[in-house]
Motif scaffolding. Structure first.
Motif, PDB file in Angstrom:
ATOM      1  N   GLN A 127     133.890   1.148   1.784  1.00 29.65           N
ATOM      2  CA  GLN A 127     134.471   1.701   0.562  1.00 29.65           C
ATOM      3  C   GLN A 127     134.408   3.234   0.536  1.00 29.65           C
ATOM      4  N   ASN A 128     134.201   3.838   1.690  1.00 32.24           N
ATOM      5  CA  ASN A 128     134.157   5.303   1.830  1.00 32.24           C
ATOM      6  C   ASN A 128     133.091   5.943   0.941  1.00 32.24           C
ATOM      7  N   LEU A 129     131.961   5.259   0.781  1.00 32.08           N
ATOM      8  CA  LEU A 129     130.851   5.784   0.003  1.00 32.08           C
ATOM      9  C   LEU A 129     129.704   6.122   0.957  1.00 32.08           C
ATOM     10  N   ALA A 130     129.931   7.139   1.772  1.00 27.68           N
ATOM     11  CA  ALA A 130     128.960   7.509   2.805  1.00 27.68           C
ATOM     12  C   ALA A 130     127.605   7.858   2.217  1.00 27.68           C
ATOM     13  N   VAL A 131     127.605   8.420   1.040  1.00 30.01           N
ATOM     14  CA  VAL A 131     126.343   8.809   0.418  1.00 30.01           C
ATOM     15  C   VAL A 131     125.531   7.560   0.066  1.00 30.01           C
ATOM     16  N   ILE A 132     126.155   6.519  -0.431  1.00 27.87           N
ATOM     17  CA  ILE A 132     125.468   5.270  -0.750  1.00 27.87           C
ATOM     18  C   ILE A 132     125.063   4.568   0.543  1.00 27.87           C
ATOM     19  N   GLU A 133     125.928   4.634   1.541  1.00 25.18           N
ATOM     20  CA  GLU A 133     125.567   4.095   2.858  1.00 25.18           C
ATOM     21  C   GLU A 133     124.279   4.754   3.347  1.00 25.18           C
ATOM     22  N   ALA A 134     124.197   6.078   3.215  1.00 18.60           N
ATOM     23  CA  ALA A 134     123.013   6.817   3.665  1.00 18.60           C
ATOM     24  C   ALA A 134     121.766   6.400   2.885  1.00 18.60           C
ATOM     25  N   VAL A 135     121.906   6.184   1.588  1.00 18.13           N
ATOM     26  CA  VAL A 135     120.765   5.756   0.757  1.00 18.13           C
ATOM     27  C   VAL A 135     120.258   4.391   1.233  1.00 18.13           C
TER      28      VAL A 135
END
Length: 197
Positions: A37-45
């Protein structure tokens, strides 16, 4: 001190190892969903937390060293956290982390103390506090998503691109980073970045 091989603490350590191992895998899968879903910041978390869960599993596993080569049979219940809704995945993770903190590891620590395994007790208590921080982190990001504020603020805010490090000042992040051209999903509020300085 109780005999370790016949202790409840031994079983609780294996339950904790299994729980941490499963949490790690759930977070890796949630990270993949966020990436889609192009949520790299949430992926990183999710990935950041998954790494810490692996470390917790290893700590609990090392306490079982004297059982090397044997099999420990345990019972337990573990959550099924599957959703395409990223905020829901964050809330499920928050719930599970709080449960570990509030009841599971507290009771495991009490048992270890009663049985005389003070090093194990200390591990359960310290890791329980970390799980509380994990729950707080997941809750904070869920709240930002639910309020549609992950990439928007009411005031001028500093945002950092996790890909290239560009810092943007404004009330909303651009659709793409002006430096590396990665999508807005790479931006995080500067005060939430573990890499700020």
């Amino acid at each position: 001190m109780a005999d370790f091989r016949n202790s409840q603490t031994k079983d609780n350590l294996m339950r904790a190892f299994a729980g941490e191992s499963q949490a790690r895998n759930r977070y890796i899968m949630a990270a993949e969903q966020a990436k889609k879903q192009n949520l790299a910041v949430i992926e990183a978390v999710f990935r950041y937390t998954a790494h810490q869960e692996k470390e917790h599993a290893e700590i609990f596993y090392q306490h079982l060293k004297e059982m090397a080569g044997e099999t420990i049979h345990i019972d337990g219940g573990y959550p099924i956290d599957i959703s395409e809704d990223i905020a829901k995945l964050l809330r499920m993770a928050q719930h599970n982390e709080y449960e570990e903190h509030d009841s599971v590891y507290a009771s495991f620590a009490e048992t270890a103390q009663k049985e005389g395994f003070l090093a194990v007790e200390a591990s359960f208590r310290m890791i329980a506090n970390i799980e509380k921080m994990h729950g707080d982190r997941f809750g904070r990001f869920a709240e930002l998503l639910e309020q549609n504020k992950l990439f928007v603020s009411n005031i001028k805010t500093g945002w950092i691109c996790l890909n290239c490090g560009h810092v943007f000042e404004g009330e909303a992040v651009p659709e793409k980073c002006p430096v590396c051209h990665h999508n807005r999903g790479y931006f995080i509020r500067l005060e939430l970045s573990p890499f700020e300085k």
